[in-house]
Design a protein around this motif. Structure first.
Motif, mmCIF file in Angstrom:
data_model
loop_
_atom_site.group_PDB
_atom_site.id
_atom_site.type_symbol
_atom_site.label_atom_id
_atom_site.label_comp_id
_atom_site.label_asym_id
_atom_site.label_seq_id
_atom_site.Cartn_x
_atom_site.Cartn_y
_atom_site.Cartn_z
ATOM 1 N N PRO A 24 -1.937 2.829 7.507
ATOM 2 C CA PRO A 24 -0.671 2.154 7.774
ATOM 3 C C PRO A 24 0.434 3.161 8.050
ATOM 4 O O PRO A 24 0.406 4.286 7.548
ATOM 5 N N THR A 25 1.378 2.771 8.867
ATOM 6 C CA THR A 25 2.493 3.643 9.204
ATOM 7 C C THR A 25 3.801 2.930 8.918
ATOM 8 O O THR A 25 3.836 1.738 8.661
ATOM 9 N N ARG A 26 4.881 3.688 8.993
ATOM 10 C CA ARG A 26 6.216 3.136 8.788
ATOM 11 C C ARG A 26 7.059 3.310 10.040
ATOM 12 O O ARG A 26 8.240 3.612 9.973
ATOM 13 N N GLY A 27 6.431 3.150 11.200
ATOM 14 C CA GLY A 27 7.158 3.264 12.447
ATOM 15 C C GLY A 27 8.024 2.052 12.707
ATOM 16 O O GLY A 27 8.177 1.158 11.871
ATOM 17 N N LYS A 28 8.593 1.997 13.885
ATOM 18 C CA LYS A 28 9.448 0.887 14.285
ATOM 19 C C LYS A 28 8.591 -0.352 14.583
ATOM 20 O O LYS A 28 7.431 -0.241 14.953
ATOM 21 N N VAL A 29 9.207 -1.523 14.427
ATOM 22 C CA VAL A 29 8.535 -2.782 14.739
ATOM 23 C C VAL A 29 9.311 -3.484 15.851
ATOM 24 O O VAL A 29 10.527 -3.682 15.743
ATOM 25 N N PHE A 60 9.073 -12.493 10.410
ATOM 26 C CA PHE A 60 8.802 -11.074 10.648
ATOM 27 C C PHE A 60 10.051 -10.220 10.416
ATOM 28 O O PHE A 60 9.948 -9.082 9.941
ATOM 29 N N SER A 61 11.208 -10.761 10.744
ATOM 30 C CA SER A 61 12.446 -10.033 10.461
ATOM 31 C C SER A 61 12.599 -9.788 8.967
ATOM 32 O O SER A 61 12.996 -8.696 8.532
ATOM 33 N N SER A 62 12.261 -10.789 8.162
ATOM 34 C CA SER A 62 12.334 -10.648 6.707
ATOM 35 C C SER A 62 11.239 -9.728 6.179
ATOM 36 O O SER A 62 11.450 -8.991 5.215
ATOM 37 N N LEU A 63 10.056 -9.784 6.807
ATOM 38 C CA LEU A 63 8.944 -8.948 6.361
ATOM 39 C C LEU A 63 9.240 -7.465 6.564
ATOM 40 O O LEU A 63 8.832 -6.617 5.764
ATOM 41 N N THR A 264 8.009 -13.117 -2.277
ATOM 42 C CA THR A 264 7.526 -11.774 -2.599
ATOM 43 C C THR A 264 6.038 -11.784 -2.900
ATOM 44 O O THR A 264 5.557 -12.619 -3.661
ATOM 45 N N ARG A 265 5.295 -10.830 -2.286
ATOM 46 C CA ARG A 265 3.878 -10.672 -2.558
ATOM 47 C C ARG A 265 3.652 -9.439 -3.422
ATOM 48 O O ARG A 265 4.434 -8.498 -3.398
ATOM 49 N N LYS A 266 2.555 -9.431 -4.177
ATOM 50 C CA LYS A 266 2.251 -8.322 -5.069
ATOM 51 C C LYS A 266 1.234 -7.344 -4.478
ATOM 52 O O LYS A 266 0.963 -6.315 -5.059
ATOM 53 N N GLU A 267 0.653 -7.679 -3.326
ATOM 54 C CA GLU A 267 -0.335 -6.794 -2.724
ATOM 55 C C GLU A 267 -0.155 -6.768 -1.220
ATOM 56 O O GLU A 267 0.564 -7.585 -0.648
ATOM 57 N N TYR A 268 -0.786 -5.811 -0.581
ATOM 58 C CA TYR A 268 -0.607 -5.620 0.856
ATOM 59 C C TYR A 268 -1.163 -6.803 1.639
ATOM 60 O O TYR A 268 -1.997 -7.560 1.150
ATOM 61 N N LEU A 269 -0.729 -6.912 2.864
ATOM 62 C CA LEU A 269 -1.185 -7.982 3.754
ATOM 63 C C LEU A 269 -1.781 -7.361 5.000
ATOM 64 O O LEU A 269 -1.176 -6.496 5.637
ATOM 65 N N ASP A 270 -2.974 -7.777 5.352
ATOM 66 C CA ASP A 270 -3.585 -7.322 6.597
ATOM 67 C C ASP A 270 -4.018 -8.538 7.418
ATOM 68 O O ASP A 270 -3.994 -9.679 6.944
ATOM 69 N N LEU A 271 -4.404 -8.283 8.659
ATOM 70 C CA LEU A 271 -4.700 -9.371 9.592
ATOM 71 C C LEU A 271 -5.898 -10.194 9.151
ATOM 72 O O LEU A 271 -5.921 -11.414 9.320
ATOM 73 N N ASP A 272 -6.916 -9.557 8.569
ATOM 74 C CA ASP A 272 -8.073 -10.307 8.090
ATOM 75 C C ASP A 272 -7.680 -11.293 6.986
ATOM 76 O O ASP A 272 -8.136 -12.433 6.963
ATOM 77 N N LYS A 273 -6.835 -10.839 6.065
ATOM 78 C CA LYS A 273 -6.385 -11.734 4.992
ATOM 79 C C LYS A 273 -5.586 -12.902 5.551
ATOM 80 O O LYS A 273 -5.740 -14.047 5.117
ATOM 81 N N LEU A 274 -4.734 -12.602 6.508
ATOM 82 C CA LEU A 274 -3.930 -13.658 7.119
ATOM 83 C C LEU A 274 -4.820 -14.657 7.839
ATOM 84 O O LEU A 274 -4.606 -15.874 7.760
ATOM 85 N N GLY A 302 -14.417 -6.271 15.208
ATOM 86 C CA GLY A 302 -14.297 -4.840 14.967
ATOM 87 C C GLY A 302 -14.344 -4.530 13.487
ATOM 88 O O GLY A 302 -14.241 -5.410 12.649
ATOM 89 N N ALA A 303 -14.487 -3.254 13.182
ATOM 90 C CA ALA A 303 -14.648 -2.840 11.791
ATOM 91 C C ALA A 303 -13.317 -2.690 11.056
ATOM 92 O O ALA A 303 -13.303 -2.545 9.847
ATOM 93 N N MET A 304 -12.216 -2.693 11.801
ATOM 94 C CA MET A 304 -10.936 -2.457 11.143
ATOM 95 C C MET A 304 -9.985 -3.638 11.311
ATOM 96 O O MET A 304 -10.080 -4.395 12.258
ATOM 97 N N SER A 305 -9.096 -3.770 10.356
ATOM 98 C CA SER A 305 -8.080 -4.817 10.395
ATOM 99 C C SER A 305 -6.702 -4.177 10.420
ATOM 100 O O SER A 305 -6.498 -3.083 9.902
ATOM 101 N N LEU A 306 -5.752 -4.843 11.046
ATOM 102 C CA LEU A 306 -4.390 -4.324 11.156
ATOM 103 C C LEU A 306 -3.624 -4.562 9.860
ATOM 104 O O LEU A 306 -3.489 -5.697 9.409
ATOM 105 N N VAL A 307 -3.109 -3.511 9.256
ATOM 106 C CA VAL A 307 -2.273 -3.642 8.060
ATOM 107 C C VAL A 307 -0.879 -4.068 8.501
ATOM 108 O O VAL A 307 -0.217 -3.380 9.286
ATOM 109 N N LEU A 308 -0.414 -5.205 7.994
ATOM 110 C CA LEU A 308 0.897 -5.725 8.355
ATOM 111 C C LEU A 308 1.977 -5.308 7.364
ATOM 112 O O LEU A 308 3.116 -5.060 7.733
ATOM 113 N N ASP A 309 1.633 -5.248 6.076
ATOM 114 C CA ASP A 309 2.623 -4.901 5.062
ATOM 115 C C ASP A 309 1.906 -4.398 3.822
ATOM 116 O O ASP A 309 0.809 -4.867 3.513
ATOM 117 N N TYR A 310 2.532 -3.493 3.094
ATOM 118 C CA TYR A 310 1.929 -2.969 1.883
ATOM 119 C C TYR A 310 3.009 -2.422 0.953
ATOM 120 O O TYR A 310 4.148 -2.257 1.368
#
Length: 310
Positions: A24-29, A60-63, A264-274, A302-310
């Motif tokens: 995961p990165t902290r780049g611009k969205v 997404f603005s709030s996320l 508020t969530r207590k754990e990260y969110l990725d595309l597979d979970k969503l 694919g083998a990887m999922s996109l991390v949306l938030d953590y």
């Protein structure tokens, strides 16, 4: 059993935590929201699409409050005329999502992206049978069908055109599509971690998925409301109305529309979970005998999922 153990150990040693999720990165969205009601045109009006686009933008603005977040909204709403009728909003709407405007906005966003950035594109509207997006016509009369009864080619944005453009992005791209036949954006694959059933060859499928050049180099991630051969639905009643897919997606993001805040969530969110959340919580069956009464979301393999938030 011995061969599975050796393969598992090899995967762990060679891949580590990278197997499931890219770093995961902290780049611009960046966000582009596209919604069309088709009011004033000659196709069926959709009641939930504008609600879908606006609420996704808010979620997404709030996320991403702790990151640089830039959003562009292209909406077709229709024009209330002096006699109370609904006309087409071509001459009064500078944000009308014509094909030219959508491509121009995407090109500018892709050009601005760096390697650590994320571009989220949401589309809520009609989809053609080949998956193409049915965008706003450039004509003042709002006609989408030609005199021969065919869809005007100038309003269709195809899977191939979008793929070619988004494939140029330096960062990650996520398409969230709530339209009929949206599964046309999903490459046929049995390699997704979301879709692999329990079976004796699980580890070998995992191995093949991870080392598949095609899957590793996919230019963007996609989650779509339905399969390539089925339609996307919205309820007839409710306030506000959302597409079944988008309603579940908003809930999966933790968006509370009544309070207009993100839970508020207590754990990260990725595309597979969503994706799993949407499948389990959308208020329409994911399977059945008659496609009119069900829709099944799809997701890129694919083998990887996109991390949306953590």
């Amino acid at each position: 059993m011995y061969r599975y153990t050796l393969l598992f150990l090899y995967l762990i040693l060679m891949l580590g935590c990278e197997l499931c999720y890219p770093s995961p990165t902290r780049g611009k969205v960046f966000h582009l929201g596209i919604g069309l009601s088709y009011a004033g045109t000659d196709v069926r009006v959709l009641r939930g699409t504008l609600n879908d686009a606006r609420e996704q933008r808010k979620a997404f603005s709030s996320l991403y409050t702790e990151r640089s977040f830039t959003s562009i909204m292209l909406l077709q709403e229709g024009l209330v005329c002096s006699d109370g009728s609904i006309g087409y909003d071509k001459t009064t709407n500078p944000s009308l999502p014509t094909k030219e405007r959508v491509l121009s906005a995407l090109e500018a966003l892709v050009e601005d992206m760096d390697q650590d950035d994320l571009l989220i594109v949401t589309y809520s509207g009609h989809g053609h049978t080949d998956g193409s997006w049915v965008l706003a016509p450039s004509y003042d009369d709002g006609k989408i069908f030609t005199d021969t009864g065919e869809l005007d080619e100038s309003v269709l944005l195809s899977v191939q055109e979008l793929s070619a453009l988004l494939g140029q992005a330096r960062g990650k791209v996520l398409l969230l599509i709530d339209s009929c036949y949206a599964g046309a954006f999903i490459t046929e694959s049995d390699a997704s971690l979301s879709a692999i059933p329990e079976n004796p060859d699980f580890l070998y499928k995992l191995y093949a998925a991870y080392f598949s050049k095609q899957e590793r180099e996919a230019p963007f991630f996609v989650m779509a409301a339905t399969t390539r051969d089925n339609t996307s639905k919205e309820p007839h009643y409710g306030s506000p109305i959302h597409g079944y897919f988008t309603q579940a997606l908003l809930e999966g993001l933790g968006w509370d529309e009544q309070q207009q805040l993100l839970v508020t969530r207590k754990e990260y969110l990725d595309l597979d979970k969503l994706y799993h959340f949407v499948c389990e919580h959308q208020k329409i069956p994911t399977e059945g005998e008659n496609p009119v009464f069900y829709q099944h979301p799809t997701i890129t393999g694919g083998a990887m999922s996109l991390v949306l938030d953590y």
